[in-house]
Design an enzyme around this catalytic site. Structure first.
Site, mmCIF file in Angstrom:
data_model
loop_
_atom_site.group_PDB
_atom_site.id
_atom_site.type_symbol
_atom_site.label_atom_id
_atom_site.label_comp_id
_atom_site.label_asym_id
_atom_site.label_seq_id
_atom_site.Cartn_x
_atom_site.Cartn_y
_atom_site.Cartn_z
ATOM 1 N N PHE A 26 0.965 -1.127 0.115
ATOM 2 C CA PHE A 26 0.108 -0.073 0.022
ATOM 3 C C PHE A 26 0.845 1.239 -0.174
ATOM 4 O O PHE A 26 1.972 1.080 0.678
ATOM 5 C CB PHE A 26 -0.990 -0.057 1.248
ATOM 6 C CG PHE A 26 -2.067 0.897 0.889
ATOM 7 C CD1 PHE A 26 -3.342 0.433 0.275
ATOM 8 C CD2 PHE A 26 -2.250 2.141 1.638
ATOM 9 C CE1 PHE A 26 -4.403 1.099 0.284
ATOM 10 C CE2 PHE A 26 -3.230 3.110 1.337
ATOM 11 C CZ PHE A 26 -4.415 2.824 0.924
ATOM 12 N N LEU A 61 -1.064 -3.689 7.991
ATOM 13 C CA LEU A 61 -1.812 -4.453 8.999
ATOM 14 C C LEU A 61 -1.184 -5.919 8.966
ATOM 15 O O LEU A 61 -1.356 -6.677 9.759
ATOM 16 C CB LEU A 61 -3.313 -4.442 9.003
ATOM 17 C CG LEU A 61 -3.674 -3.236 9.848
ATOM 18 C CD1 LEU A 61 -5.266 -3.210 9.593
ATOM 19 C CD2 LEU A 61 -3.636 -3.166 11.067
ATOM 20 N N CYS A 84 3.908 2.603 4.805
ATOM 21 C CA CYS A 84 3.437 4.120 4.901
ATOM 22 C C CYS A 84 2.044 4.108 5.069
ATOM 23 O O CYS A 84 1.158 3.745 4.201
ATOM 24 C CB CYS A 84 3.884 4.682 3.503
ATOM 25 S SG CYS A 84 3.451 6.420 3.677
ATOM 26 N N ILE A 85 1.634 4.735 6.349
ATOM 27 C CA ILE A 85 0.344 4.990 6.520
ATOM 28 C C ILE A 85 0.077 6.507 6.520
ATOM 29 O O ILE A 85 0.751 7.318 7.164
ATOM 30 C CB ILE A 85 -0.018 4.388 7.939
ATOM 31 C CG1 ILE A 85 0.168 2.929 8.139
ATOM 32 C CG2 ILE A 85 -1.448 4.669 8.276
ATOM 33 C CD1 ILE A 85 0.411 2.535 9.651
ATOM 34 N N ILE A 86 -0.821 6.931 5.627
ATOM 35 C CA ILE A 86 -1.028 8.538 5.504
ATOM 36 C C ILE A 86 -2.306 8.842 6.123
ATOM 37 O O ILE A 86 -3.339 8.259 5.752
ATOM 38 C CB ILE A 86 -0.800 8.879 3.867
ATOM 39 C CG1 ILE A 86 0.528 8.536 3.662
ATOM 40 C CG2 ILE A 86 -1.263 10.509 3.826
ATOM 41 C CD1 ILE A 86 0.706 8.828 1.986
ATOM 42 N N THR A 90 -10.610 9.583 8.544
ATOM 43 C CA THR A 90 -11.290 8.615 9.241
ATOM 44 C C THR A 90 -10.471 8.120 10.399
ATOM 45 O O THR A 90 -9.298 8.344 10.315
ATOM 46 C CB THR A 90 -12.109 7.430 8.736
ATOM 47 O OG1 THR A 90 -10.927 6.625 8.103
ATOM 48 C CG2 THR A 90 -12.879 7.983 7.421
ATOM 49 N N HIS A 92 -9.411 5.177 10.750
ATOM 50 C CA HIS A 92 -8.699 4.146 10.039
ATOM 51 C C HIS A 92 -7.317 4.288 10.375
ATOM 52 O O HIS A 92 -6.577 3.355 10.525
ATOM 53 C CB HIS A 92 -9.073 3.866 8.512
ATOM 54 C CG HIS A 92 -8.598 2.708 8.149
ATOM 55 N ND1 HIS A 92 -8.972 1.480 8.440
ATOM 56 C CD2 HIS A 92 -7.664 2.448 7.275
ATOM 57 C CE1 HIS A 92 -8.448 0.349 7.878
ATOM 58 N NE2 HIS A 92 -7.418 1.049 7.089
ATOM 59 N N ASN A 117 11.578 -0.927 12.797
ATOM 60 C CA ASN A 117 10.143 -0.413 12.575
ATOM 61 C C ASN A 117 10.145 1.069 11.508
ATOM 62 O O ASN A 117 10.399 2.110 12.358
ATOM 63 C CB ASN A 117 9.184 -0.249 13.558
ATOM 64 C CG ASN A 117 8.021 0.105 13.166
ATOM 65 O OD1 ASN A 117 7.412 0.272 12.089
ATOM 66 N ND2 ASN A 117 7.013 -0.023 14.134
ATOM 67 N N ARG A 131 10.599 11.718 4.079
ATOM 68 C CA ARG A 131 11.203 11.045 5.028
ATOM 69 C C ARG A 131 11.734 9.465 4.527
ATOM 70 O O ARG A 131 12.701 8.828 5.180
ATOM 71 C CB ARG A 131 10.188 10.519 6.166
ATOM 72 C CG ARG A 131 10.059 11.708 6.984
ATOM 73 C CD ARG A 131 8.846 11.586 7.892
ATOM 74 N NE ARG A 131 8.723 12.913 8.918
ATOM 75 C CZ ARG A 131 8.381 14.034 8.347
ATOM 76 N NH1 ARG A 131 7.975 14.289 7.100
ATOM 77 N NH2 ARG A 131 8.250 15.072 9.458
#
Length: 154
Positions: A26, A61, A84-86, A90, A92, A117, A131
């Site tokens: 993702f 996840l 990478c979580i943007i 919400t 989520h 991590n 980053r």
């Protein structure tokens, strides 16, 4: 990199280390950059290409379950988590960030294996790009440093 206690440069030699990398697909362009930088750093520190196992999973996840399988195998001295979580609109974002981070930490502690991590948690894509290269490089370096430290402590 300096050893804070001694003020000296750490000489990291990853020649005999085996490192597993789990990369979330993702936000693939960003995680590909993380992976490229991480692998470049591992190679620069002496980890051989044949001792680097790189797998991909759908998202952040899913990273912990792949890390757990690698840790269970006993084939690695260190692991790396890349993702990478943007932030979106919400809750989520918080769920994915918190649960993936907790999973990575739990596996590291349960298996006594260092896991660098480098799952980025950012507000926007620009922050992620700013980053990605450095954090990928840092993850490779942390994996080698911690694997060597744990060998010394055991």
């Amino acid at each position: 990199m300096q050893d804070a206690d001694k003020g000296t440069e750490l000489k990291l030699d990853g020649t005999h280390l085996r490192v597993g990398i789990v990369q979330a697909r993702f936000n693939a362009a960003l995680t590909d950059k993380l992976a490229e930088s991480c692998k470049t750093e591992l190679l620069a520190l002496g980890v051989t290409e044949r001792h680097i196992r790189h797998v991909t999973v759908p998202g952040a996840l899913e990273v912990p379950i792949a890390l757990q399988a690698m840790a269970d195998s006993g084939d690695y001295e260190a692991l790396v988590a890349l993702g990478c979580i943007i932030r979106g609109e919400t809750y989520h974002f918080e769920l994915v960030a918190n649960e993936s981070g907790a999973g990575v930490t739990r596996i590291s502690l349960d298996h006594q294996i260092p896991i660098a991590n480098a799952i980025l948690t950012v507000e926007n894509e620009a922050q992620a790009w700013a980053r990605a290269e450095e954090k990928g490089r840092d993850a490779g370096r942390v994996a080698v440093e911690m694997a060597l430290l744990l060998k010394e402590l055991q």
